[in-house]
Design a protein around this motif. Structure first.
Motif, PDB file in Angstrom:
ATOM      1  N   VAL A 100       0.889  -1.162   0.000  1.00 48.31           N
ATOM      2  CA  VAL A 100       0.000   0.000   0.000  1.00 48.31           C
ATOM      3  C   VAL A 100       0.923   1.206   0.000  1.00 48.31           C
ATOM      4  CG1 VAL A 100      -1.743   1.290   1.260  1.00 48.31           C
ATOM      5  CG2 VAL A 100      -1.775  -1.193   1.318  1.00 48.31           C
ATOM      6  N   LEU A 101       0.854   2.001  -1.038  1.00 49.48           N
ATOM      7  CA  LEU A 101       1.763   3.152  -1.067  1.00 49.48           C
ATOM      8  C   LEU A 101       1.060   4.398  -1.576  1.00 49.48           C
ATOM      9  CD1 LEU A 101       4.277   2.932  -3.984  1.00 49.48           C
ATOM     10  CD2 LEU A 101       2.409   1.368  -3.777  1.00 49.48           C
ATOM     11  N   PHE A 102       1.561   5.526  -1.131  1.00 44.72           N
ATOM     12  CA  PHE A 102       0.962   6.813  -1.452  1.00 44.72           C
ATOM     13  C   PHE A 102       1.960   7.619  -2.266  1.00 44.72           C
ATOM     14  CE2 PHE A 102       0.518  11.313  -0.487  1.00 44.72           C
ATOM     15  CZ  PHE A 102      -0.829  11.531  -0.685  1.00 44.72           C
ATOM     16  N   ILE A 103       1.491   8.192  -3.362  1.00 48.62           N
ATOM     17  CA  ILE A 103       2.335   9.006  -4.227  1.00 48.62           C
ATOM     18  C   ILE A 103       1.834  10.447  -4.138  1.00 48.62           C
ATOM     19  CG2 ILE A 103       3.109   9.345  -6.626  1.00 48.62           C
ATOM     20  CD1 ILE A 103       3.857   6.654  -5.525  1.00 48.62           C
ATOM     21  N   THR A 104       2.673  11.349  -3.713  1.00 46.83           N
ATOM     22  CA  THR A 104       2.277  12.755  -3.644  1.00 46.83           C
ATOM     23  C   THR A 104       2.177  13.327  -5.051  1.00 46.83           C
ATOM     24  OG1 THR A 104       3.493  12.938  -1.590  1.00 46.83           O
ATOM     25  CG2 THR A 104       2.943  15.002  -2.696  1.00 46.83           C
ATOM     26  N   THR A 105       1.047  13.979  -5.336  1.00 46.23           N
ATOM     27  CA  THR A 105       0.912  14.580  -6.660  1.00 46.23           C
ATOM     28  C   THR A 105       0.686  16.087  -6.578  1.00 46.23           C
ATOM     29  OG1 THR A 105      -1.419  14.014  -6.603  1.00 46.23           O
ATOM     30  CG2 THR A 105       0.016  12.511  -7.797  1.00 46.23           C
ATOM     31  N   ASN A 106       0.353  16.572  -5.383  1.00 41.59           N
ATOM     32  CA  ASN A 106       0.073  17.997  -5.233  1.00 41.59           C
ATOM     33  C   ASN A 106       0.299  18.349  -3.768  1.00 41.59           C
ATOM     34  OD1 ASN A 106      -0.651  20.517  -6.042  1.00 41.59           O
ATOM     35  ND2 ASN A 106      -2.833  20.074  -6.290  1.00 41.59           N
ATOM     36  N   PHE A 107       0.667  19.579  -3.473  1.00 38.75           N
ATOM     37  CA  PHE A 107       0.943  19.908  -2.072  1.00 38.75           C
ATOM     38  C   PHE A 107       0.778  21.391  -1.791  1.00 38.75           C
ATOM     39  CE2 PHE A 107       4.889  20.456  -4.360  1.00 38.75           C
ATOM     40  CZ  PHE A 107       5.477  21.574  -3.803  1.00 38.75           C
ATOM     41  N   ILE A 108       0.597  21.699  -0.494  1.00 36.80           N
ATOM     42  CA  ILE A 108       0.567  23.080  -0.017  1.00 36.80           C
ATOM     43  C   ILE A 108       1.583  23.131   1.111  1.00 36.80           C
ATOM     44  CG2 ILE A 108      -0.816  24.854   1.125  1.00 36.80           C
ATOM     45  CD1 ILE A 108      -3.310  23.331   0.063  1.00 36.80           C
ATOM     46  N   THR A 109       2.487  24.079   1.080  1.00 32.67           N
ATOM     47  CA  THR A 109       3.453  24.166   2.180  1.00 32.67           C
ATOM     48  C   THR A 109       3.197  25.444   2.979  1.00 32.67           C
ATOM     49  OG1 THR A 109       5.020  25.301   0.767  1.00 32.67           O
ATOM     50  CG2 THR A 109       5.347  22.934   1.063  1.00 32.67           C
ATOM     51  N   THR A 110       3.480  25.377   4.259  1.00 30.09           N
ATOM     52  CA  THR A 110       3.474  26.558   5.121  1.00 30.09           C
ATOM     53  C   THR A 110       4.859  26.595   5.761  1.00 30.09           C
ATOM     54  OG1 THR A 110       1.167  26.016   5.551  1.00 30.09           O
ATOM     55  CG2 THR A 110       2.136  27.755   6.892  1.00 30.09           C
ATOM     56  N   PRO A 111       5.785  27.357   5.165  1.00 29.15           N
ATOM     57  CA  PRO A 111       7.158  27.312   5.667  1.00 29.15           C
ATOM     58  C   PRO A 111       7.354  28.163   6.921  1.00 29.15           C
ATOM     59  CG  PRO A 111       7.031  28.492   3.572  1.00 29.15           C
ATOM     60  CD  PRO A 111       5.637  28.222   4.000  1.00 29.15           C
ATOM     61  N   LEU A 314       5.281  22.942   7.282  1.00 24.17           N
ATOM     62  CA  LEU A 314       4.116  22.061   7.273  1.00 24.17           C
ATOM     63  C   LEU A 314       3.743  21.735   5.833  1.00 24.17           C
ATOM     64  CD1 LEU A 314       1.778  20.768   8.948  1.00 24.17           C
ATOM     65  CD2 LEU A 314       0.500  22.867   8.496  1.00 24.17           C
ATOM     66  N   PHE A 315       3.517  20.463   5.572  1.00 27.04           N
ATOM     67  CA  PHE A 315       3.101  20.022   4.247  1.00 27.04           C
ATOM     68  C   PHE A 315       1.687  19.476   4.326  1.00 27.04           C
ATOM     69  CE2 PHE A 315       6.978  19.895   1.662  1.00 27.04           C
ATOM     70  CZ  PHE A 315       7.959  20.017   2.629  1.00 27.04           C
ATOM     71  N   LYS A 316       0.863  19.917   3.422  1.00 26.32           N
ATOM     72  CA  LYS A 316      -0.416  19.227   3.226  1.00 26.32           C
ATOM     73  C   LYS A 316      -0.284  18.615   1.850  1.00 26.32           C
ATOM     74  CE  LYS A 316      -5.400  19.786   2.981  1.00 26.32           C
ATOM     75  NZ  LYS A 316      -6.540  20.705   3.013  1.00 26.32           N
ATOM     76  N   VAL A 317      -0.300  17.288   1.785  1.00 26.21           N
ATOM     77  CA  VAL A 317      -0.068  16.640   0.491  1.00 26.21           C
ATOM     78  C   VAL A 317      -1.324  15.936  -0.012  1.00 26.21           C
ATOM     79  CG1 VAL A 317       2.426  16.379   0.723  1.00 26.21           C
ATOM     80  CG2 VAL A 317       0.935  14.602   1.618  1.00 26.21           C
ATOM     81  N   TYR A 318      -1.531  16.066  -1.308  1.00 26.04           N
ATOM     82  CA  TYR A 318      -2.614  15.376  -2.013  1.00 26.04           C
ATOM     83  C   TYR A 318      -1.953  14.317  -2.864  1.00 26.04           C
ATOM     84  CZ  TYR A 318      -5.396  19.527  -0.914  1.00 26.04           C
ATOM     85  OH  TYR A 318      -6.050  20.538  -0.269  1.00 26.04           O
ATOM     86  N   GLY A 319      -2.589  13.185  -3.001  1.00 22.55           N
ATOM     87  CA  GLY A 319      -1.963  12.168  -3.842  1.00 22.55           C
ATOM     88  C   GLY A 319      -2.827  10.961  -4.055  1.00 22.55           C
ATOM     89  N   ILE A 320      -2.210   9.994  -4.719  1.00 22.70           N
ATOM     90  CA  ILE A 320      -2.945   8.784  -5.088  1.00 22.70           C
ATOM     91  C   ILE A 320      -2.407   7.633  -4.262  1.00 22.70           C
ATOM     92  CG2 ILE A 320      -3.574   7.232  -6.974  1.00 22.70           C
ATOM     93  CD1 ILE A 320      -3.013   9.574  -8.874  1.00 22.70           C
ATOM     94  N   ARG A 321      -3.330   6.911  -3.665  1.00 25.70           N
ATOM     95  CA  ARG A 321      -2.909   5.741  -2.906  1.00 25.70           C
ATOM     96  C   ARG A 321      -3.151   4.489  -3.749  1.00 25.70           C
ATOM     97  NH1 ARG A 321      -5.108   3.749   2.831  1.00 25.70           N
ATOM     98  NH2 ARG A 321      -6.658   2.753   1.541  1.00 25.70           N
ATOM     99  N   PHE A 322      -2.144   3.633  -3.806  1.00 22.51           N
ATOM    100  CA  PHE A 322      -2.262   2.383  -4.567  1.00 22.51           C
ATOM    101  C   PHE A 322      -2.320   1.221  -3.588  1.00 22.51           C
ATOM    102  CE2 PHE A 322      -0.326   5.430  -7.371  1.00 22.51           C
ATOM    103  CZ  PHE A 322      -0.960   5.200  -8.574  1.00 22.51           C
ATOM    104  N   ASP A 323      -3.370   0.435  -3.714  1.00 20.78           N
ATOM    105  CA  ASP A 323      -3.524  -0.769  -2.878  1.00 20.78           C
ATOM    106  C   ASP A 323      -3.297  -1.966  -3.792  1.00 20.78           C
ATOM    107  OD1 ASP A 323      -5.729   1.214  -1.552  1.00 20.78           O
ATOM    108  OD2 ASP A 323      -4.853  -0.148  -0.086  1.00 20.78           O
ATOM    109  N   ILE A 324      -2.274  -2.745  -3.491  1.00 15.43           N
ATOM    110  CA  ILE A 324      -2.006  -3.914  -4.330  1.00 15.43           C
ATOM    111  C   ILE A 324      -2.588  -5.143  -3.645  1.00 15.43           C
ATOM    112  CG2 ILE A 324      -0.227  -5.307  -5.437  1.00 15.43           C
ATOM    113  CD1 ILE A 324       1.472  -2.639  -5.299  1.00 15.43           C
ATOM    114  N   LEU A 325      -3.550  -5.756  -4.319  1.00 12.10           N
ATOM    115  CA  LEU A 325      -4.243  -6.916  -3.752  1.00 12.10           C
ATOM    116  C   LEU A 325      -3.889  -8.140  -4.582  1.00 12.10           C
ATOM    117  CD1 LEU A 325      -7.625  -5.026  -3.817  1.00 12.10           C
ATOM    118  CD2 LEU A 325      -6.190  -5.275  -1.807  1.00 12.10           C
ATOM    119  N   VAL A 326      -3.608  -9.231  -3.929  1.00 13.53           N
ATOM    120  CA  VAL A 326      -3.245 -10.450  -4.659  1.00 13.53           C
ATOM    121  C   VAL A 326      -4.269 -11.533  -4.345  1.00 13.53           C
ATOM    122  CG1 VAL A 326      -1.436 -12.138  -5.108  1.00 13.53           C
ATOM    123  CG2 VAL A 326      -0.817  -9.824  -4.461  1.00 13.53           C
ATOM    124  N   HIS A 327      -4.862 -12.093  -5.399  1.00 15.05           N
ATOM    125  CA  HIS A 327      -5.800 -13.199  -5.239  1.00 15.05           C
ATOM    126  C   HIS A 327      -5.287 -14.362  -6.065  1.00 15.05           C
ATOM    127  CE1 HIS A 327      -9.602 -10.701  -4.159  1.00 15.05           C
ATOM    128  NE2 HIS A 327      -8.568 -10.418  -3.412  1.00 15.05           N
TER     129      HIS A 327
END
Ligand SMILES: *[C@@H]1O[C@H](CO)[C@@H](O)[C@H](O)[C@H]1NC(C)=O
Length: 428
Positions: A100-111, A314-327
């Motif tokens: 299960v992994l998360f890829i950041t695709t967009n973000f807002i920073t508050t430095p 501070l980072f607020k990150v938006y992204g896509i989470r991939f769930d790899i399921l094996v059957h």
């Protein structure tokens, strides 16, 4: 009444009793019976054995291990945060390479946030105030960013203000970019290593080509036909296969399921067991801009400045989470399910005979006649079974094959029993 004949009862236990059949010369029922038989045979051979592989023992509990690795870099230059080169160590969470992994695709920073005093955000309802009494000192702001200090900060006397808080200041800016800052992640790749094992059959396999050519994985990219054992996927392709657009999804984030299915017919050998990949978007909203759409979370990076004060970004990150399921499911020939399926098939044939019996005995014009032939009443005086009684008498006069088959000793010693058996054999 004859005395209880123990020996006779004992010996009769070793006589074989066979069923007697009544042949009905009825074309309609005959055709119906053959049709039922034919469809049952078709069902057993076609569906149970060919399609459902009823001759196989199956195993559905698959042992699996998934290891992932993401590659790709991109550069961003935003006001406030400045230039930054994003590598997998920055945009992939967690970085161990899990399933299960998360890829950041967009973000807002508050430095450069620092502990101190500032006004709570106007977006936090519990932070609104008209007077200092609304900001009880020491209370935390519900769903807010800090602890109330007891002061209400307002532009002028009559306006609504927000409570002053003690917290990380300045408060997070909340202007989300209109285009995903890491849109280039569309061309990043993910390498999914999957090892599986079916413990019942002691069968193991991996989804990576068995080769010692170490440049293979550097050059290849997954293709169902030409490179089915190169599990390297472009994120853009994964999202496209779910029927969505990467750039649209990258803006607010989302979740995607990568399903790896192993359907293995082990009778055909090692090479006939292949992984199959399917991709689905898991966070589907019925309406566009639904409040539940997207996926984001926050984290902070801390540092000390030259004066030894702790600051953070501070980072607020938006992204896509991939769930790899094996059957998976594996099957291999085994005599037990084969015999069970043949047995249940034969039992179904019996159901066909039962159904035809019902038709013959209760739904035909001549049903009464058939009924009289099939069911016999053991009635000495009754003439219900006139014919049958005659038949049994004939049988007594003309010894049948059955009598010849009978054990000669039993005939000699217990004629009564033999007679009963013979009559029964003929009448039933
Ligand atoms: C991905 O790569 C292709 C070809 O190298 C390029 O044309 C495309 O613009 C890239 N996409 C993004 C979002 O950078």
């Amino acid at each position: 009444m004859a005395p209880f004949d123990l020996k006779g009862v004992f010996l009769s236990a070793f006589d074989y009793k066979t069923e007697k059949y009544v042949i009905a010369k009825n074309k309609k029922v005959g055709v119906l019976y053959r049709l039922i038989q034919l469809s049952i045979i078709g069902y057993i051979i076609g569906w149970v054995f060919v399609i459902k592989k009823g001759y196989q023992e199956t195993e559905e509990s698959l042992q699996s291990s998934v290891i992932t690795k993401v590659k790709g870099v991109t550069f961003t230059n935003t006001t406030g945060f400045g230039p930054w080169l994003w590598g997998p160590e920055d945009y992939v969470t967690p970085y161990q390479g899990e399933d299960v992994l998360f890829i950041t695709t967009n973000f807002i920073t508050t430095p450069n946030q620092k502990l101190g005093y500032c006004a709570e955000s106007v977006k936090v309802l519990d932070g609104h105030c008209h007077a200092n009494e609304d900001c009880t000192k020491g209370d935390t702001v519900i769903a807010g960013h800090g602890i109330k200090t007891g002061r209400c900060l307002k532009k002028d006397r009559n306006s609504t203000g927000t409570c002053e808080i003690y917290g990380w200041c300045p408060i997070e800016r909340s202007s989300r970019p209109d285009v995903p800052l890491l849109g280039k992640a569309e061309n990043f790749t993910i390498y999914i290593k999957n090892f599986i094992r079916f413990p019942k059959f002691d069968f193991s396999k991996s989804n990576v080509l068995d080769t010692s050519d170490d440049t293979y994985l550097k050059k290849c990219s997954y293709d169902e036909l030409t490179h089915s054992y190169c599990p390297i996927f472009r994120f853009g392709d994964i999202v496209r296969r779910t029927g969505h657009n990467f750039q649209d999804m990258a803006l607010l984030g989302g979740a995607i399921g990568i399903l790896i299915e192993w359907h293995c017919d082990l009778d055909k050998g090692y090479s006939a067991c292949h992984p199959r990949y399917t991709f689905t978007r898991l966070d589907v909203n019925a309406i566009a801009n639904a409040i539940s759409s997207g996926y984001n979370f926050r984290y902070a990076r801390y540092f000390k400045n030259a004066d030894g004060e702790t600051h953070r970004t501070l980072f607020k990150v938006y992204g896509i989470r991939f769930d790899i399921l094996v059957h998976g499911k594996a099957g291999k020939f085994n005599i037990i399910p084969t015999v069970i399926n043949i047995g249940s098939g034969l039992a179904l044939m019996g159901a066909g005979a039962f159904f035809c019996d019902m038709v013959l005995l209760y739904m035909m014009k001549k049903s009464t006649l058939y009924r009289r032939r099939k069911f016999e009443t053991d009635n000495k005086n009754g003439n219900n079974n006139r014919e049958n009684t005659d038949m049994s008498e004939n049988a007594v006069k003309q010894p049948s094959e059955l009598e010849q088959l009978a054990d000669p000793t039993s005939v000699q010693h217990t004629p009564g029993i033999t007679f009963t058996q013979r009559t029964k054999g003929q009448v039933m």
